[in-house]
Design an enzyme around this catalytic site. Sequence first.
Site, mmCIF file in Angstrom:
data_model
loop_
_atom_site.group_PDB
_atom_site.id
_atom_site.type_symbol
_atom_site.label_atom_id
_atom_site.label_comp_id
_atom_site.label_asym_id
_atom_site.label_seq_id
_atom_site.Cartn_x
_atom_site.Cartn_y
_atom_site.Cartn_z
ATOM 1 N NE ARG A 9 8.916 -2.693 -6.940
ATOM 2 C CZ ARG A 9 8.038 -2.427 -5.707
ATOM 3 N NH1 ARG A 9 6.868 -2.743 -6.837
ATOM 4 N NH2 ARG A 9 8.476 -4.005 -4.876
ATOM 5 C CE LYS A 81 -1.830 -3.166 -7.136
ATOM 6 N NZ LYS A 81 -1.247 -2.730 -6.233
ATOM 7 C CG ASP A 82 2.054 -0.249 -6.200
ATOM 8 O OD1 ASP A 82 1.150 0.017 -5.414
ATOM 9 O OD2 ASP A 82 2.973 -0.920 -6.253
ATOM 10 C CG LEU A 128 -4.330 -1.929 6.616
ATOM 11 C CD1 LEU A 128 -4.639 -0.141 7.091
ATOM 12 C CD2 LEU A 128 -4.638 -2.893 7.457
ATOM 13 N NE ARG A 129 -7.652 -2.256 -1.755
ATOM 14 C CZ ARG A 129 -7.724 -3.016 -2.851
ATOM 15 N NH1 ARG A 129 -9.265 -3.522 -2.781
ATOM 16 N NH2 ARG A 129 -6.996 -3.640 -3.354
ATOM 17 N NE ARG A 130 -5.811 -6.493 -2.680
ATOM 18 C CZ ARG A 130 -4.681 -6.197 -3.491
ATOM 19 N NH1 ARG A 130 -3.735 -7.073 -2.817
ATOM 20 N NH2 ARG A 130 -4.399 -6.179 -4.142
ATOM 21 N NE ARG A 147 5.604 -5.510 2.248
ATOM 22 C CZ ARG A 147 6.373 -5.003 3.133
ATOM 23 N NH1 ARG A 147 6.162 -4.704 3.996
ATOM 24 N NH2 ARG A 147 6.963 -3.886 2.258
ATOM 25 C CG ASN A 149 9.315 -11.885 -5.842
ATOM 26 O OD1 ASN A 149 8.316 -12.877 -5.724
ATOM 27 N ND2 ASN A 149 9.726 -11.626 -6.187
ATOM 28 C CB VAL A 150 3.259 -11.874 -8.357
ATOM 29 C CG1 VAL A 150 2.687 -12.870 -8.424
ATOM 30 C CG2 VAL A 150 3.338 -10.634 -8.686
ATOM 31 C CB THR A 152 7.910 -13.934 -2.717
ATOM 32 O OG1 THR A 152 9.379 -14.173 -3.168
ATOM 33 C CG2 THR A 152 8.722 -14.570 -0.854
ATOM 34 N NE ARG A 153 2.759 -10.195 -2.614
ATOM 35 C CZ ARG A 153 2.065 -9.079 -2.247
ATOM 36 N NH1 ARG A 153 0.652 -8.868 -1.814
ATOM 37 N NH2 ARG A 153 2.600 -7.267 -2.063
ATOM 38 C CB CYS A 241 -1.567 1.596 1.181
ATOM 39 S SG CYS A 241 0.003 1.665 2.166
#
Length: 315
Positions: A9, A81-82, A128-130, A147, A149-150, A152-153, A241
């Site tokens: 990506r 994890k993905d 959802l886990r968090r 949502r 990328n890092v 953006t967050r 997920c």
Amino acid sequence: MKKLTIATRGSKLALWQSNHIKSLIETNFPEVSVELKIIITSGDKILDVPLAKIGGKGLFLKEIEESMLRGEAQMAVHSLKDVPTVMPEGLLLSAITTREDVRDAMLSEKYPDISSLPQGAVVGTSSLRRRMQLALQRPDLVIKDLRGNVDTRIRKLKEGEFDAIILAAAGINRLGLRDAVTYFYPIPLDEMLPAMGQGALGIETVNEPWVLEIARFLDDENSRIETSIERGFVDTLQGGCQVPIGVSARVGEDGKVVVRSTLGMPDASETMGDEIVVSRDQTDGVGEAMAKRLISQGAMELLQRAEAMANGAAQ
């Protein structure tokens, strides 16, 4: 000279991860040149719908895997994890790298940790886990979907859209962004269990001997033990997920492996979990056995209700 193409990506984190593996390969296999092939995935294009609603994190892999199956690349580097627990025919999860920090982390401009967040604080996470584990600790928090990328967050946090956001500590560490915010709080495992495989990179390859030889060099034994347990647990529960599942297996210096799990409703109205300790040489089937123990207590029915709640909230 042999050429190895890594499909990746285009996000900063994905490129960091792929360049990290590229560097390791070129240093240890001087007869191999490595190039990156950037691919835009469905998960990168759809940013206005929660992941649980559109099919989960597998959307970040689909186009990359199709490129590999077409022979355009021989390897892909994923955040483990993905990576779903079932691999497409013709592709292998050939290596699991040494793990970075497995924990989640809270980032905030004003508040140093979860307990210091004020009543009704707005926390951003797409997981959802968090969400479930935050709601269990602090049912007063307002948890909103996050949502992008890092970068953006973090920008949304700095612009005041959120009082805090939750991300994987590993991604922040890899990108050197701990100082990008005022407070960076790695969340202890007794407060929040991570996703399966969090902190490790999964090396997916085509089934070609020369590529597998390179991948074997990248594999870390402890990471393989830990993540195999975690992935076995999630696979037995048939959970991706789209449902809230946290699981952690940690190999200790004493040769013991501590395995902990949690699952439940996204709003934490119902949860269950388990903890077991086994020796390092007796880990085969441990994740599956823990999952079956929870299944006997109603875990599958609980996760079905959790998925229905998540899909309803995403309408």
